[in-house]
Design a protein around this motif. Structure first.
Motif, short mmCIF file in Angstrom:
data_model
loop_
_atom_site.label_atom_id
_atom_site.label_comp_id
_atom_site.label_asym_id
_atom_site.label_seq_id
_atom_site.Cartn_x
_atom_site.Cartn_y
_atom_site.Cartn_z
N ILE A 69 47.33 42.97 32.92
CA ILE A 69 46.06 43.71 33.11
C ILE A 69 44.89 42.71 33.07
CG2 ILE A 69 44.51 45.48 32.15
CD1 ILE A 69 47.02 46.69 33.32
N ILE A 70 44.94 41.78 32.13
CA ILE A 70 43.87 40.78 32.02
C ILE A 70 43.80 39.96 33.32
CG2 ILE A 70 43.14 38.67 30.81
CD1 ILE A 70 44.38 39.88 28.26
N PHE A 71 44.94 39.51 33.73
CA PHE A 71 45.02 38.67 34.92
C PHE A 71 44.49 39.42 36.16
CE2 PHE A 71 47.46 36.83 38.46
CZ PHE A 71 47.14 35.50 38.29
N LEU A 72 44.93 40.66 36.32
CA LEU A 72 44.49 41.43 37.48
C LEU A 72 42.99 41.72 37.42
CD1 LEU A 72 47.48 43.92 37.80
CD2 LEU A 72 46.88 42.10 39.38
N THR A 73 42.48 41.95 36.20
CA THR A 73 41.05 42.24 36.06
C THR A 73 40.21 41.02 36.46
OG1 THR A 73 41.58 43.72 34.25
CG2 THR A 73 39.27 43.07 34.43
N LEU A 74 40.69 39.84 36.11
CA LEU A 74 39.95 38.62 36.47
C LEU A 74 39.77 38.51 37.99
CD1 LEU A 74 41.59 36.05 34.01
CD2 LEU A 74 39.27 36.97 33.91
N PHE A 75 40.72 39.04 38.72
CA PHE A 75 40.65 38.93 40.18
C PHE A 75 40.14 40.19 40.87
CE2 PHE A 75 43.34 35.43 39.14
CZ PHE A 75 42.96 34.46 40.06
N PHE A 76 40.51 41.35 40.32
CA PHE A 76 40.22 42.59 41.06
C PHE A 76 39.22 43.51 40.37
CE2 PHE A 76 44.48 41.17 42.25
CZ PHE A 76 44.32 41.03 43.62
N GLY A 77 38.67 43.07 39.23
CA GLY A 77 37.64 43.88 38.59
C GLY A 77 38.21 44.91 37.63
N ARG A 78 37.29 45.79 37.21
CA ARG A 78 37.60 46.72 36.11
C ARG A 78 38.33 47.95 36.65
NH1 ARG A 78 32.40 49.11 32.87
NH2 ARG A 78 33.54 50.77 31.81
#
Ligand code: SF4
Ligand code: SF4
Lengths: 505, 332
Positions: A69-78
């Motif tokens: 989730i952290i990794f995806l948020t860094l790239f794709f937002g909240r």
């Protein structure tokens, strides 16, 4: 076949994850949980993983789910907030329900407001406390909050109508308070859409900060945009897609893309005529004040009476619990353990364990007892505050030398029927599950007031055999305040909370 | 006019949709992988099942079944025997079927309730039955061993322990043996040989009493899961013999524990090795004379002088019996 548009896919995800949350919590009982990852949704929260890492120095195995989730948020937002978070989805749905038939100015309702900064200050306060070792994120982590609210209030309420997931109707200490908070949170959506998510949610704030540099985000083509502001009509984050976009507020709900009649918005990488983004809106002075307040609050917290500063007799923890300090450093007050417990003995503590222990699980033996062969709470706990122990370890079968002791039972001779009322009763001895029984009795002949003699068995306790399961307290026929009661002394998990049983050498 | 909305590419949207069923499959597969003993604490045998139907079909004579029999397992036993469930579970409890019968099926309350406990093994069923037998109980022919006291009948049938409880105005006339026969018919044949193996006592006289002691027999922690039987001998004297059975490893451990005990108590036991057995005789200042006759899977013992009149029947029985098979036995 036409592929559904991205908004429809987001809705499918929202329904899926909300359903998954309900189902995983529904099956969290001895009959249905099998090997299902019942804590999955709790384990997805990066806030739990990060704050837990600060307090305990480790990331509990299940919480590794938060890493993607952290990794995806860094790239794709909240995206988590409107695609996965069950409280976010519930808030969105209730906002829609409340405002459906009211003449609400959606443009005003969905515009950014300075009060949205509050969640960043809340996050900062909680993380600073965590860095010092006090884990209070469970009070406000949305998934822990919703799990607790459903376990302690909503599911028991449904159960009253005969369709709930509990075998027996459960009751919970201070359950009404937890219910009231949930109702207030839901009602707040009537005034500001997704009030909780926009104003209060520390997880939303954390994900917002993580998404600040996300390359994939909502982009507006300034040439195509006609400033009609239609993109505001259904914006979930209140993140101004019509102007300079506030990335940290955007939930990637994709409503604006679908609502834009000009096709000026897209989700992705920047293009030549993309508008600029608004810098992160936070008041540094406020942030500094919050930091100072948290630093000052921490030693105050530690100066209060709590089960970690001084053992508290009523703080009886479930089997497999870590020592109190470490327990508080891991427990996120999610109440998953209370949901799985078959006897309803696990209750959300009020202030008895100290403020730090608010809503953490304690055993209340007037309500239930710890089943001798049950270790389910450890299986359900997503953070390892209650460790996964085996039945053999709990009951002390080989190769384990001693059973896990939760506390010790004491007789109150003034209330015990054979001791003070000349009445025959050996209920406690009968139900004691240990072998040999911790409760034993002596046969005595007593002279009654009228001069007659009565033969009785008077019960005694062998403290070294008692495991503190609490069934004697629960079954004692002295209903309101039992004549045999458990206190936490002697608990396996604590070195300090012990009695001197061998005498002084 | 073409739709101006700029959607992410179709392959991406398709990929997002495909993730969900994958997640469902992963969740389902991991969900099936668990330790049933730890999590489900479910019974090994589905409670009720065919038994419930048989109980309904052939009620005891003169009685009609009231409603469908109820079934309980380890997860909800405490709902039925509130506060006492753990004693049963730790004694090997598997499932419970409860059937209510009444002279008049429409009566408000049953006249007879049959609680049929599957205890895993005959020894465990026996153990739990002996814990329930009251001192005033009469021995009655029911199942493989039965007792009646007041309005309660208890009996053993293979791994089943059955409690028959009579209540109401018809309780005094309740025909417990007939009711027991009906339950036995529903349960089917029990292995009589197994019971003989379980109560592997020589014929030393009239049996006065048989007991099961789960732990700490006579205060000695190494005697576990012991059956003891009291005999009235021809000369009018009373003799108690005990029996402990288990896997060869358990018997080796018992022998070791006896040696340690002797050392700690300062005793010098006489040990005689026989072809496939060992006789250990103690002269104990507190307990008096006592002995243990150890084979690979059984230990007989008695708190009496180890004379030929006592030992020969034991030796003969030890030779006759096949080794004890502890399969399925829950360690007490
Ligand atoms: S181990 Fe005890 S406290 Fe934990 S769930 Fe089971 S009965 Fe409840
Ligand atoms: S101890 Fe209970 S309330 Fe705390 S984290 Fe574990 S399951 Fe949640």
């Amino acid at each position: 076949m036409n592929m559904p548009n991205i908004r429809a896919i987001r809705r499918i995800y929202a329904i899926f994850f909300f359903g998954l949350f309900l189902w995983l919590l529904w099956i969290l009982d001895p009959q249905h949980m099998k090997g299902y990852e019942t804590g999955l949704i709790l384990e997805l929260s990066p806030l739990t993983a990060i704050a837990g890492f600060f307090t305990s120095g480790t990331v509990y195995l299940g919480l590794a789910w938060a890493l993607p989730i952290i990794f995806l948020t860094l790239f794709f937002g909240r995206f988590f907030c409107s695609w996965i978070c069950p409280l976010g989805i519930l808030n969105q749905f209730s906002s829609w329900l409340f405002n459906r038939r009211r003449p609400v100015d959606q443009y005003k309702n969905n515009a950014y407001r300075p009060i949205f900064r509050l969640k960043y200050y809340i996050l900062a306060g909680l993380l600073i406390l965590s860095a010092f070792g006090a884990l209070q994120i469970g009070l406000l982590d949305p998934i822990a909050l919703l799990t607790r609210s459903f376990t302690v209030s909503l599911y028991p309420a449904i159960n009253q109508w005969g369709v709930g997931p509990y075998l027996n109707q459960p009751i919970f200490l201070g359950g009404a308070l937890i219910s009231a908070l949930l109702i207030v949170l839901i009602l707040a959506n009537r005034f500001i859409t997704r009030y909780w998510c926009r104003v209060l949610c520390p997880l939303g704030a954390l994900l917002g900060v993580m998404s600040l540099r996300a390359p994939f985000r909502i982009r507006r083509d300034v040439d195509k945009c006609t400033d009609c502001n239609k993109c505001l009509a259904n914006c979930q984050g209140g993140c101004d897609p019509h102007a300079e976009h506030r990335v940290s507020e955007c939930h990637a709900c994709m409503n604006c893309i679908e609502d834009c009649p000009e096709g000026a918005l897209h989700y992705g990488l920047p293009e030549s005529r993309t508008s600029a983004a608004k810098p992160f809106d936070i008041n540094r002075r406020r942030l500094g004040e919050v930091a100072v307040a948290s630093v000052v609050f921490y030693p105050m917290l530690k100066s209060a009476v709590s089960a970690s500063t001084k053992p508290q007799h009523q703080t009886i923890r479930p089997p497999g619990s870590l020592p109190e300090e470490e327990f508080n450093a891991r427990c996120i007050k999610c109440a998953a353990c209370m949901r799985v417990c078959p006897t309803n003995v696990l209750q959300p503590a009020l202030l008895g364990a100290g403020f730090e222990g608010l809503w953490t699980p304690i055993l209340v033996n007037k309500i239930g007892w710890c089943e001798h062969h049950c270790v389910l709470c450890g299986q359900a706990c997503p953070t390892g505050a209650i460790q996964r122990i085996s039945v053999q370890e709990k009951v002390g079968e080989k190769p384990f030398e001693k059973p896990v002791k939760l506390g010790t039972a004491f007789f109150d001779h003034g209330r015990c029927l054979p001791w003070s009322m000349h009445t025959e009763c050996v209920v406690c001895e009968e139900v004691c599950p240990t072998t040999p029984k911790a409760i034993w009795y002596k046969r005595v002949e007593l002279l009654k007031r009228d001069g007659s003699v009565v033969k009785l068995k008077q019960p005694y306790m062998a403290p070294d055999l008692c495991i503190g399961c609490g069934i004697c307290e629960n079954k004692c026929p002295v209903e309101d305040y039992a004549a045999v009661r458990i206190t936490s002394v002697g608990e396996t998990r604590s070195k300090a909370n012990q009695m001197l049983l061998k005498g002084k050498s | 006019m073409p739709n101006p909305v700029r959607e992410p590419p179709a392959w991406l949207r398709g990929g997002l949709l495909a993730l969900l069923p994958l997640l469902v499959v992963a969740l389902y597969v991991t969900g099936q992988n668990y330790d049933p003993g730890l999590l489900a604490f479910k019974s090994e045998e589905g409670a009720g099942g065919g038994l419930a139907a048989k109980l309904t079909q052939s009620p005891p004579p003169g009685l009609a079944v009231m409603g469908a029999p109820r079934a309980y397992d380890k997860t909800n036993l405490y709902e039925y025997i509130d506060g006492h469930a753990d004693a049963f579970i730790s004694a090997g409890f598997q499932s419970l079927t409860v059937a209510d019968y009444a002279v008049d099926a429409n009566a408000p309350a049953p006249d007879l309730t049959a609680d049929i406990y599957h205890m895993g093994t005959p020894l465990q069923a026996f153990g739990i039955m002996m814990a329930e037998v009251t001192p005033d109980s009469q021995s009655v022919t029911m199942g493989q061993m039965g007792f009646v006291s007041g309005g309660v009948g208890l009996f053993l049938h293979g791994p089943y322990f059955v409690r028959l409880g009579a209540q109401g105005p018809n309780a005094a006339n309740m025909d417990f043996p007939a009711a027991a026969s009906a339950v036995v018919a529903a349960l089917g044949e029990a292995d009589a040989g197994k019971l003989r193996e379980l109560f592997a006592f020589p014929d030393l006289g009239k049996v006065v009493r048989t007991n099961y002691v789960k732990q700490d027999y006579r205060g000695l922690s190494f005697f576990k899961g012991v059956i003891d039987r009291e005999f009235e001998r021809a000369d009018g004297g009373v003799l108690t013999l005990f029996l402990m059975q288990g896997a060869p490893a358990a018997m080796t451990e018992l022998e070791r524990a006896l040696t340690v005990y002797a050392q700690e108590e300062g005793l010098t036991p006489q040990i005689t090795s026989e072809s496939s057995a060992k006789l250990i005789v103690f002269q104990d200042p507190y307990e008096g004379d006592w002995f243990v006759y150890l084979t690979t899977t059984r230990a007989w013992g008695g708190f009496a002088k180890a004379d030929a009149a006592l030992l020969d029947p034991i030796r003969q029985l030890a030779n006759e019996l096949p080794p004890f098979t502890p399969a399925g036995e829950k360690s007490p």
